[in-house]
Scaffold this motif. Structure first.
Motif, PDB file in Angstrom:
ATOM      1  N   VAL A   1       0.875  -1.168   0.000  1.00  0.00           N
ATOM      2  CA  VAL A   1       0.000   0.000   0.000  1.00  0.00           C
ATOM      3  C   VAL A   1       0.910   1.214   0.000  1.00  0.00           C
ATOM      4  CG1 VAL A   1      -1.775   1.285   1.224  1.00  0.00           C
ATOM      5  CG2 VAL A   1      -1.763  -1.212   1.339  1.00  0.00           C
ATOM      6  N   VAL A   2       0.810   2.030  -1.023  1.00  0.00           N
ATOM      7  CA  VAL A   2       1.671   3.214  -1.108  1.00  0.00           C
ATOM      8  C   VAL A   2       0.836   4.468  -1.290  1.00  0.00           C
ATOM      9  CG1 VAL A   2       3.681   1.988  -1.996  1.00  0.00           C
ATOM     10  CG2 VAL A   2       2.008   2.914  -3.593  1.00  0.00           C
ATOM     11  N   GLU A   3       1.420   5.559  -0.873  1.00  0.00           N
ATOM     12  CA  GLU A   3       0.734   6.855  -1.028  1.00  0.00           C
ATOM     13  C   GLU A   3       0.751   7.276  -2.483  1.00  0.00           C
ATOM     14  OE1 GLU A   3       2.745   9.667   1.439  1.00  0.00           O
ATOM     15  OE2 GLU A   3       1.056   9.761   2.808  1.00  0.00           O
ATOM     16  N   GLY A   4      -0.370   7.819  -2.911  1.00  0.00           N
ATOM     17  CA  GLY A   4      -0.435   8.336  -4.269  1.00  0.00           C
ATOM     18  C   GLY A   4      -0.646   9.841  -4.217  1.00  0.00           C
ATOM     19  N   PRO A   5      -1.240  10.392  -5.279  1.00  0.00           N
ATOM     20  CA  PRO A   5      -1.458  11.850  -5.295  1.00  0.00           C
ATOM     21  C   PRO A   5      -2.566  12.262  -4.320  1.00  0.00           C
ATOM     22  CG  PRO A   5      -2.286  10.824  -7.311  1.00  0.00           C
ATOM     23  CD  PRO A   5      -1.679   9.730  -6.498  1.00  0.00           C
ATOM     24  N   ALA A   6      -2.612  13.521  -4.035  1.00  0.00           N
ATOM     25  CA  ALA A   6      -3.611  14.038  -3.100  1.00  0.00           C
ATOM     26  C   ALA A   6      -5.010  13.958  -3.713  1.00  0.00           C
ATOM     27  CB  ALA A   6      -3.285  15.478  -2.735  1.00  0.00           C
ATOM     28  N   TRP A   7      -6.003  13.797  -2.876  1.00  0.00           N
ATOM     29  CA  TRP A   7      -7.402  13.867  -3.336  1.00  0.00           C
ATOM     30  C   TRP A   7      -7.657  15.288  -3.830  1.00  0.00           C
ATOM     31  CZ3 TRP A   7     -10.310   9.605  -3.672  1.00  0.00           C
ATOM     32  CH2 TRP A   7      -9.995   8.506  -2.844  1.00  0.00           C
ATOM     33  N   ALA A   8      -8.335  15.374  -4.969  1.00  0.00           N
ATOM     34  CA  ALA A   8      -8.687  16.703  -5.477  1.00  0.00           C
ATOM     35  C   ALA A   8      -9.794  17.270  -4.602  1.00  0.00           C
ATOM     36  CB  ALA A   8      -9.157  16.589  -6.930  1.00  0.00           C
ATOM     37  N   PRO A   9      -9.841  18.614  -4.479  1.00  0.00           N
ATOM     38  CA  PRO A   9     -10.904  19.182  -3.642  1.00  0.00           C
ATOM     39  C   PRO A   9     -12.270  18.795  -4.207  1.00  0.00           C
ATOM     40  CG  PRO A   9      -9.484  20.909  -4.551  1.00  0.00           C
ATOM     41  CD  PRO A   9      -8.955  19.601  -5.043  1.00  0.00           C
ATOM     42  N   GLY A  10     -13.150  18.379  -3.332  1.00  0.00           N
ATOM     43  CA  GLY A  10     -14.487  18.007  -3.788  1.00  0.00           C
ATOM     44  C   GLY A  10     -14.573  16.607  -4.380  1.00  0.00           C
ATOM     45  N   GLU A  11     -13.435  15.909  -4.522  1.00  0.00           N
ATOM     46  CA  GLU A  11     -13.467  14.571  -5.108  1.00  0.00           C
ATOM     47  C   GLU A  11     -14.130  13.592  -4.143  1.00  0.00           C
ATOM     48  OE1 GLU A  11      -9.609  13.329  -6.323  1.00  0.00           O
ATOM     49  OE2 GLU A  11     -10.327  11.535  -7.353  1.00  0.00           O
ATOM     50  N   ASP A  12     -14.904  12.686  -4.690  1.00  0.00           N
ATOM     51  CA  ASP A  12     -15.611  11.712  -3.867  1.00  0.00           C
ATOM     52  C   ASP A  12     -14.620  10.707  -3.300  1.00  0.00           C
ATOM     53  OD1 ASP A  12     -18.077   9.099  -4.561  1.00  0.00           O
ATOM     54  OD2 ASP A  12     -17.540  10.147  -2.701  1.00  0.00           O
ATOM     55  N   ARG A  13     -14.435  10.752  -2.001  1.00  0.00           N
ATOM     56  CA  ARG A  13     -13.427   9.876  -1.406  1.00  0.00           C
ATOM     57  C   ARG A  13     -14.051   8.557  -0.995  1.00  0.00           C
ATOM     58  NH1 ARG A  13      -9.530  13.688   2.320  1.00  0.00           N
ATOM     59  NH2 ARG A  13      -9.464  15.479   0.891  1.00  0.00           N
ATOM     60  N   ARG A  14     -13.930   7.570  -1.893  1.00  0.00           N
ATOM     61  CA  ARG A  14     -14.445   6.237  -1.579  1.00  0.00           C
ATOM     62  C   ARG A  14     -13.367   5.225  -1.914  1.00  0.00           C
ATOM     63  NH1 ARG A  14     -20.044   6.234  -1.687  1.00  0.00           N
ATOM     64  NH2 ARG A  14     -20.322   4.180  -2.588  1.00  0.00           N
ATOM     65  N   SER A  15     -13.307   4.165  -1.112  1.00  0.00           N
ATOM     66  CA  SER A  15     -12.327   3.120  -1.375  1.00  0.00           C
ATOM     67  C   SER A  15     -12.924   2.067  -2.284  1.00  0.00           C
ATOM     68  CB  SER A  15     -11.897   2.456  -0.069  1.00  0.00           C
ATOM     69  OG  SER A  15     -11.350   3.403   0.812  1.00  0.00           O
ATOM     70  N   LYS A  16     -12.094   1.578  -3.181  1.00  0.00           N
ATOM     71  CA  LYS A  16     -12.534   0.514  -4.083  1.00  0.00           C
ATOM     72  C   LYS A  16     -11.451  -0.550  -4.113  1.00  0.00           C
ATOM     73  CE  LYS A  16     -13.521   0.338  -8.994  1.00  0.00           C
ATOM     74  NZ  LYS A  16     -13.968   1.232 -10.063  1.00  0.00           N
ATOM     75  N   VAL A  17     -11.853  -1.774  -3.923  1.00  0.00           N
ATOM     76  CA  VAL A  17     -10.892  -2.880  -3.902  1.00  0.00           C
ATOM     77  C   VAL A  17     -11.340  -3.941  -4.900  1.00  0.00           C
ATOM     78  CG1 VAL A  17      -9.834  -4.687  -2.498  1.00  0.00           C
ATOM     79  CG2 VAL A  17     -10.316  -2.455  -1.484  1.00  0.00           C
ATOM     80  N   VAL A  18     -10.402  -4.398  -5.715  1.00  0.00           N
ATOM     81  CA  VAL A  18     -10.689  -5.423  -6.712  1.00  0.00           C
ATOM     82  C   VAL A  18      -9.852  -6.652  -6.383  1.00  0.00           C
ATOM     83  CG1 VAL A  18     -10.578  -6.005  -9.163  1.00  0.00           C
ATOM     84  CG2 VAL A  18     -11.096  -3.657  -8.457  1.00  0.00           C
ATOM     85  N   LEU A  19     -10.511  -7.794  -6.270  1.00  0.00           N
ATOM     86  CA  LEU A  19      -9.776  -9.037  -5.979  1.00  0.00           C
ATOM     87  C   LEU A  19     -10.003 -10.021  -7.108  1.00  0.00           C
ATOM     88  CD1 LEU A  19     -11.470  -8.234  -2.985  1.00  0.00           C
ATOM     89  CD2 LEU A  19      -9.438  -9.480  -2.316  1.00  0.00           C
ATOM     90  N   ILE A  20      -8.921 -10.624  -7.586  1.00  0.00           N
ATOM     91  CA  ILE A  20      -9.013 -11.618  -8.647  1.00  0.00           C
ATOM     92  C   ILE A  20      -8.515 -12.929  -8.066  1.00  0.00           C
ATOM     93  CG2 ILE A  20      -8.181 -12.333 -10.908  1.00  0.00           C
ATOM     94  CD1 ILE A  20      -7.704  -9.264 -11.409  1.00  0.00           C
TER      95      ILE A  20
END
Lengths: 404, 403
Positions: free
Chosen positions: B364-383
């Motif tokens: 798990v690594v840090e990515g770019p900052a959330w844009a202002p107003g962006e919908d902050r929801r987590s999504k996980v895909v498992l194969i």
């Protein structure tokens, strides 16, 4: 004879290699090649001639005769110091032939060639084995031998002593991958001085005041391994080196403190790196802790650096080492031409401490723990002196109180 | 005897030691060492026999793309016994064999942080001035997981190589049959497994299959691995930028392909994708890691035990329940995760977090900052295989930070 005495300090009284009488002469070829004097000294030209047929073999690099520079991970020898862009002031010295181990001592498969066949083929490289009671007893015994051997090495450390001598004192054979026998087990000793990170080969170099030296002992007894190491001071050592040693020791012990069932192996690196970084020191990444038992190295892999993806969480019955190597400067390492000795890329110093641990229901057991009889580490010596001074002070006060 | 006498030089007087030692030049003052260059990206190519892996390799070797590629053809990828190594030079000439491959030194086997294959590759990188790409073609390797995981080196190790892309080549004519081929209870279908691991699927030989079949195949593949990009091609002639130096395993933000829920994927032994969209609350990252550890590593432990190590009660039970059949059933029942991908909203951080997993290794690594107003929801895909959507949803929900 008189001439030698006037030549000044440091001239050993050598014996003739042929007749053991006091030596006055030396082989000119050995002098030219800077080979070891103790094999090149003779009392007379006649004795020299008498031994010549055998003696001249020393002028060629050999794994079985004389002292030479190590190459190809102990499988080769060289007459001359190899060319290399040495990163610090340390240079390899010559190593001797591998000493014989009696046939009745069981030896690990890697003992002659350095290639651990069983390890390479083992499934244990992928899954961490849960050790049975019998396994644990065997590993514990190997670790106990290792502790005794390391303590004997610590006691032998002093200015002027060569690492080869330390190796002999504890019963090791040096020569890179070499092993010898102690208490019915095979023992291998690495001696790593100053900028050497690990895998230093015991050789002819005398320890100097101000050096720091790590002695790493590995034991193979009755089918099980034990592994431990500590870093010692040689005489009076500068403050930065003392600090390096102390912080490294504490890194190991902080890591041990989090070892219990359920702790992820990747957390060890976080703890170690955090402590080292807080003291301005860096952590070596290339070498890591490892599972140990019937194999010398197996799963799990235990990195000492932060942000690692190490697999696994600790479970009761797992046995592994933690062995942080901490550097004063850059974390990066280079390997010497012998193919074995690892040094810091910037030539600054490195220290290391290692224990073998068993995970128990309550936490962990340090199988290679120090004993009350273990020679004190440098700060324990200081604390001992302070303790004594306090006691003396108290006694003096008491005596003064009595007197008045 | 007499010839020996003649050989003997005249002995010289013994002197104090130190007289003849060769002077060694002192080490040059160490300048601040340069940071190592970014690792060479490694593309792993897998797929069934005849799908076109060799064609793809040849395409890379002969196309005039101006890059230096090392191509490794491998019988059994997880050892350092790389069968043949070919090197592609920038001028577009034919590939030349890398004779020195067999001579590569092993280095310290014992406590090195890198496995053999990585070290062998690093030695290869050192031998030539610089490669732009490494391709490893894994003939006969049904499970690319362990090799891929081993190539996904920790950034801290500053390795000269790192996993960049897993490519699965499939034969447009035959893949449907291959993916659907039944196996004895519990055994994995290799074609499905290869598709499951893919970052990119090359749907090859499209000239030999009808449009209807191709559309169906794409649907089947998406049902198994909803995250992989599917590229239709003939003779594997694709834009190589899709499979070389893609940055998939770097911290670069990758958009997730999969849409929301799909109907009942994978509670049988088929490979499938489960996509879980969490409510807009942040995740407790330590809790999530704890859950992922158990998900990825406990299942494997149980499988290992079922297959005969015989430790622990599960192992004993599986063993007692009729040997191989019992073990296979136990294996079939246990879910197996091949890949994980996620975009996470993490408590206490203003940055998106990216979850990536291959086989049993994840990060798990840090990515770019959330844009202002962006919908902050987590999504996980498992194969994976035998995935229980409800259980996975519950598990992820339990990792949300308490209100």
């Amino acid at each position: 004879m008189v001439q030698e005495a006037e030549a000044g300090s440091g001239v050993e009284q050598l014996s003739c290699a042929t007749c053991q009488q006091p030596a006055k002469l030396q082989c000119p070829r050995c002098l030219e090649l800077s080979l070891e004097k103790d094999l090149a000294a003779f009392c007379s030209q006649e004795c020299f001639k008498a031994s010549w047929a055998e003696h001249k073999k020393l002028h060629k690099p050999s794994a079985t005769e004389g002292w030479h520079y190590c190459t190809r991970r102990g499988q080769g020898r060289s007459l001359n110091m190899p060319d290399f862009k040495w990163t610090g002031e340390l240079r390899p010295a010559r190593i001797g032939p591998m000493r014989q181990i009696p046939d009745h001592i069981p030896k690990p498969d890697y003992y002659l060639g350095g290639y651990p066949t069983a390890e390479m083929e083992s499934r244990q490289q992928h899954a961490v084995k849960l050790r049975t009671e019998r396994d644990v007893a065997g590993i514990r015994e190997a670790c106990a031998i290792g502790r005794r051997v390391l303590d004997a090495a610590a006691a032998a450390v002093a200015p002027g002593v060569t690492t080869d001598e330390i190796d002999r004192v504890v019963g090791g054979v040096g020569a890179g991958v070499g092993v010898t026998w102690v208490a019915g087990g095979c023992v291998s000793v690495c001696t790593s001085i100053n900028e050497v990170i690990c895998h230093g080969i015991p050789d002819k170099r005398p320890l100097q005041q101000g050096d720091i030296i790590n002695v790493d002992v590995s034991v193979y007894k009755a089918g099980y391994h034990g592994d431990l190491n500590e870093t010692f001071v040689v005489g009076e050592v500068d403050a930065a080196s003392r600090q390096l040693i102390r912080v490294t020791h504490d890194c190991l012990h902080k890591a041990i403190a989090i070892c219990k069932p359920g702790t992820p192996y990747r957390d060890i690196g976080e703890v170690i790196s955090k402590h080292a970084k807080a003291h301005g020191l860096s952590v070596v990444r290339t070498y890591c802790g490892h599972g140990i038992g019937d194999l010398f190295h197996c799963a799990p892999n235990v990195p000492h650096y932060a942000k690692n993806k190490a697999k696994g969480t600790m479970k009761v019955g797992e046995v592994f080492t933690i062995e942080p190597m901490v550097n004063q400067g850059s974390h990066r390492d280079k390997t010497w031409p012998d193919g074995w000795t690892a040094v810091t890329e910037d030539g600054r110093r490195s220290a290391q401490f290692e224990h073998t641990l068993l995970i128990t229901p309550d936490g962990c057991e340090v199988l290679t723990a120090r004993l009350p009889t273990s020679p004190p580490l440098w700060w324990e010596v200081e604390e001992g002196r302070q303790g004594q001074a306090q006691q003396l002070g108290a006694a003096a006060n008491g005596a003064a109180a009595d007197a008045s | 005897m007499s010839s020996d006498d003649e050989d003997v030089p005249l002995a010289v007087p013994l002197q104090a030691s130190g007289a003849g030692k060769p002077a060694q030049a002192p080490a040059p003052g160490a300048a601040a060492p340069a940071a190592p260059p970014t690792p060479v990206p490694v593309t792993l190519i897998t797929g069934y026999l005849g799908a076109g892996k060799t064609t793809l390799v040849n395409h890379v070797l002969t196309a005039k793309h101006g890059y230096r590629c090392a191509v490794l053809l491998n019988e059994i990828a997880d050892s350092a016994d790389i069968e043949r190594a070919l090197v592609k030079e920038p001028e577009g000439r034919d590939a030349s064999p890398l004779a020195e491959w067999a001579e590569l030194e092993n280095g310290c086997i014992c406590c090195s942080a890198k496995n053999d294959m990585v070290r062998a590759l690093e030695a290869l990188m050192q031998q030539r001035s610089r490669f732009d790409y490494v391709l490893i073609e894994t003939t006969g390797l049904a499970n690319p997981g362990p090799v891929a995981a081993a190539l996904w080196t920790d950034e801290q190790l500053e390795s000269s190589v790192c996993l960049d892309c897993i490519v699965t080549v499939v034969d447009g004519r035959h893949v449907e049959r291959q993916l659907g081929a039944p196996r004895p209870a519990g055994a994995i279908n290799e074609a499905q497994q290869q598709v499951a691991f893919a970052d990119v699927v090359l749907l090859n030989k499209v000239d030999l299959a009808g449009e209807e079949q191709l559309a169906r195949v794409e649907g089947t593949i998406r049902g198994m691995n909803a995250e992989a990009a599917i590229l239709r091609c003939q003779r594997c002639e694709i834009d190589l930028a899709r499979i070389l130096n893609t940055g998939i395993y770097s911290a670069v933000m990758q958009g997730l392909q999969a849409a929301g829920a799909e109907p009942g994927s994978g509670h049988d032994s088929r490979v499938g994708t489960v996509t879980i969209l969490l409510p807009g609350r942040p995740l407790d990252l330590p809790r999530l890691r704890h859950w992922l550890d158990a998900l990825l590593w406990e299942q494997e432990q149980e499988q290992e035990q079922g297959q005969g190590q015989g430790q622990g009660s599960e192992g004993a039970a599986a063993g007692a329940a009729g040997g191989a059949a019992g073990a296979a059933t136990a294996a079939a029942a246990a879910p197996v995760i091949f890949r994980i991908k996620g975009l996470l909203h993490v408590e206490g951080s203003e940055r998106k977090h990216i979850l990536q997993g291959v086989h049993e290794i994840y990060d798990v690594v840090e990515g770019p900052a959330w844009a202002p107003g962006e919908d902050r929801r987590s999504k996980v895909v498992l194969i994976g295989r035998g995935l229980d959507r409800r259980a996975l949803e519950r598990g992820l929900h339990s990792c949300l930070a308490p209100l």
